[in-house]
Design a protein around this motif. Sequence first.
Motif, PDB file in Angstrom:
ATOM      1  N   UNK A 140       0.854  -1.182   0.000  1.00  0.00           N
ATOM      2  CA  UNK A 140       0.000   0.000   0.000  1.00  0.00           C
ATOM      3  C   UNK A 140       0.888   1.228   0.000  1.00  0.00           C
ATOM      4  N   UNK A 141       0.543   2.207  -0.814  1.00  0.00           N
ATOM      5  CA  UNK A 141       1.327   3.439  -0.919  1.00  0.00           C
ATOM      6  C   UNK A 141       0.456   4.619  -0.509  1.00  0.00           C
ATOM      7  N   UNK A 142       0.954   5.449   0.398  1.00  0.00           N
ATOM      8  CA  UNK A 142       0.218   6.603   0.901  1.00  0.00           C
ATOM      9  C   UNK A 142       0.476   7.843   0.049  1.00  0.00           C
ATOM     10  N   UNK A 143      -0.553   8.646  -0.123  1.00  0.00           N
ATOM     11  CA  UNK A 143      -0.441   9.963  -0.748  1.00  0.00           C
ATOM     12  C   UNK A 143       0.273   9.912  -2.103  1.00  0.00           C
ATOM     13  N   UNK A 144      -0.290   9.144  -3.007  1.00  0.00           N
ATOM     14  CA  UNK A 144       0.307   8.916  -4.319  1.00  0.00           C
ATOM     15  C   UNK A 144       0.003  10.077  -5.265  1.00  0.00           C
ATOM     16  N   UNK A 145       0.991  10.424  -6.085  1.00  0.00           N
ATOM     17  CA  UNK A 145       0.809  11.438  -7.129  1.00  0.00           C
ATOM     18  C   UNK A 145       1.612  10.985  -8.354  1.00  0.00           C
ATOM     19  N   UNK A 146       1.046  11.164  -9.560  1.00  0.00           N
ATOM     20  CA  UNK A 146       1.812  10.782 -10.745  1.00  0.00           C
ATOM     21  C   UNK A 146       2.965  11.763 -10.973  1.00  0.00           C
ATOM     22  N   UNK A 147       4.119  11.230 -11.348  1.00  0.00           N
ATOM     23  CA  UNK A 147       5.296  12.047 -11.622  1.00  0.00           C
ATOM     24  C   UNK A 147       5.497  12.170 -13.127  1.00  0.00           C
ATOM     25  N   UNK A 148       5.411  11.039 -13.824  1.00  0.00           N
ATOM     26  CA  UNK A 148       5.593  11.089 -15.271  1.00  0.00           C
ATOM     27  C   UNK A 148       4.973   9.866 -15.924  1.00  0.00           C
ATOM     28  N   UNK A 149       4.686  10.030 -17.201  1.00  0.00           N
ATOM     29  CA  UNK A 149       4.241   8.930 -18.049  1.00  0.00           C
ATOM     30  C   UNK A 149       5.008   9.047 -19.350  1.00  0.00           C
ATOM     31  N   UNK A 150       5.575   7.948 -19.787  1.00  0.00           N
ATOM     32  CA  UNK A 150       6.302   7.918 -21.045  1.00  0.00           C
ATOM     33  C   UNK A 150       5.657   6.886 -21.940  1.00  0.00           C
ATOM     34  N   UNK A 151       5.242   7.339 -23.107  1.00  0.00           N
ATOM     35  CA  UNK A 151       4.613   6.449 -24.065  1.00  0.00           C
ATOM     36  C   UNK A 151       5.644   5.789 -24.959  1.00  0.00           C
ATOM     37  N   UNK A 152       5.160   5.011 -25.904  1.00  0.00           N
ATOM     38  CA  UNK A 152       6.070   4.263 -26.773  1.00  0.00           C
ATOM     39  C   UNK A 152       6.744   5.157 -27.802  1.00  0.00           C
ATOM     40  N   UNK A 153       7.893   4.705 -28.265  1.00  0.00           N
ATOM     41  CA  UNK A 153       8.547   5.324 -29.405  1.00  0.00           C
ATOM     42  C   UNK A 153       8.008   4.614 -30.635  1.00  0.00           C
ATOM     43  N   UNK A 154       7.323   5.348 -31.460  1.00  0.00           N
ATOM     44  CA  UNK A 154       6.693   4.756 -32.629  1.00  0.00           C
ATOM     45  C   UNK A 154       7.612   4.946 -33.834  1.00  0.00           C
ATOM     46  N   UNK A 155       8.436   3.952 -34.077  1.00  0.00           N
ATOM     47  CA  UNK A 155       9.421   3.994 -35.145  1.00  0.00           C
ATOM     48  C   UNK A 155       9.219   2.786 -36.051  1.00  0.00           C
ATOM     49  N   UNK A 156       8.890   2.998 -37.329  1.00  0.00           N
ATOM     50  CA  UNK A 156       8.657   1.861 -38.217  1.00  0.00           C
ATOM     51  C   UNK A 156       9.907   1.020 -38.455  1.00  0.00           C
ATOM     52  N   UNK A 157      11.081   1.567 -38.170  1.00  0.00           N
ATOM     53  CA  UNK A 157      12.326   0.808 -38.347  1.00  0.00           C
ATOM     54  C   UNK A 157      12.653  -0.054 -37.134  1.00  0.00           C
ATOM     55  N   UNK A 158      11.887   0.094 -36.070  1.00  0.00           N
ATOM     56  CA  UNK A 158      12.120  -0.680 -34.854  1.00  0.00           C
ATOM     57  C   UNK A 158      10.896  -1.534 -34.554  1.00  0.00           C
ATOM     58  N   UNK A 159      11.006  -2.844 -34.705  1.00  0.00           N
ATOM     59  CA  UNK A 159       9.847  -3.718 -34.489  1.00  0.00           C
ATOM     60  C   UNK A 159       9.610  -4.077 -33.018  1.00  0.00           C
ATOM     61  N   UNK A 160      10.151  -3.306 -32.078  1.00  0.00           N
ATOM     62  CA  UNK A 160      10.001  -3.608 -30.656  1.00  0.00           C
ATOM     63  C   UNK A 160       8.554  -3.399 -30.213  1.00  0.00           C
ATOM     64  N   UNK A 161       8.206  -4.043 -29.117  1.00  0.00           N
ATOM     65  CA  UNK A 161       6.876  -3.903 -28.533  1.00  0.00           C
ATOM     66  C   UNK A 161       6.700  -2.479 -28.021  1.00  0.00           C
ATOM     67  N   UNK A 162       5.560  -1.873 -28.303  1.00  0.00           N
ATOM     68  CA  UNK A 162       5.262  -0.523 -27.818  1.00  0.00           C
ATOM     69  C   UNK A 162       4.992  -0.598 -26.320  1.00  0.00           C
ATOM     70  N   UNK A 163       5.790   0.108 -25.527  1.00  0.00           N
ATOM     71  CA  UNK A 163       5.650   0.056 -24.072  1.00  0.00           C
ATOM     72  C   UNK A 163       5.379   1.438 -23.508  1.00  0.00           C
ATOM     73  N   UNK A 164       4.847   1.439 -22.296  1.00  0.00           N
ATOM     74  CA  UNK A 164       4.628   2.675 -21.550  1.00  0.00           C
ATOM     75  C   UNK A 164       5.237   2.524 -20.170  1.00  0.00           C
ATOM     76  N   UNK A 165       5.622   3.659 -19.588  1.00  0.00           N
ATOM     77  CA  UNK A 165       6.207   3.685 -18.248  1.00  0.00           C
ATOM     78  C   UNK A 165       5.462   4.735 -17.435  1.00  0.00           C
ATOM     79  N   UNK A 166       4.957   4.328 -16.273  1.00  0.00           N
ATOM     80  CA  UNK A 166       4.293   5.236 -15.340  1.00  0.00           C
ATOM     81  C   UNK A 166       5.163   5.350 -14.105  1.00  0.00           C
ATOM     82  N   UNK A 167       5.481   6.587 -13.706  1.00  0.00           N
ATOM     83  CA  UNK A 167       6.273   6.821 -12.505  1.00  0.00           C
ATOM     84  C   UNK A 167       5.399   7.563 -11.501  1.00  0.00           C
ATOM     85  N   UNK A 168       5.373   7.055 -10.265  1.00  0.00           N
ATOM     86  CA  UNK A 168       4.565   7.659  -9.215  1.00  0.00           C
ATOM     87  C   UNK A 168       5.422   7.920  -7.980  1.00  0.00           C
ATOM     88  N   UNK A 169       5.065   8.981  -7.257  1.00  0.00           N
ATOM     89  CA  UNK A 169       5.712   9.305  -5.985  1.00  0.00           C
ATOM     90  C   UNK A 169       4.723   9.010  -4.861  1.00  0.00           C
TER      91      UNK A 169
END
Length: 141
Positions: A106-135
């Motif tokens: 359980x985390x007290x007093x949570x606030x979002x710090x950042x969200x990073x979406x995928x890099x959409x590059x047709x030359x890179x067949x990697x899975x599109x990922x997202x990163x959520x950072x919370x304080x």
Amino acid sequence: MTTKKDPGSTVFFRLTIDGQSLGSFNGCDGLAAQVDIEQREEGGNNGHVWQLPSRVRHSNVRLTRPLTEETTRVMAWISSVATGIKRPTAQIEALRADGSLVARWGLLDVVPVSWTGPTLDPNSPAVATEVLEIAHHGFTS
């Protein structure tokens, strides 16, 4: 004979904010706390230095996953900060592939710090990922 569950099996993480699910993530790091220590030397006592705890610091938590339709819930939560900061309680649950619980934080007093979406590059067949950072301000049961 009881069967023991393997703690090293594949684990995923479910995030809820005040009971509202933001979905499942396949990566979680930053669940940590550090206690700052002040050293005090006592006059006439040369045998040791007192080690006194002061502040507790909590690192930000980073959750990662492949891009899903649940991203809209994350974006709605982040957008809600613009209308006023509310610091809800969050739950992160580590679950096995069969959905059984490994651990819960359980985390007290949570606030979002950042969200990073995928890099959409047709030359890179990697899975599109997202990163959520919370304080947060600490752990709860």
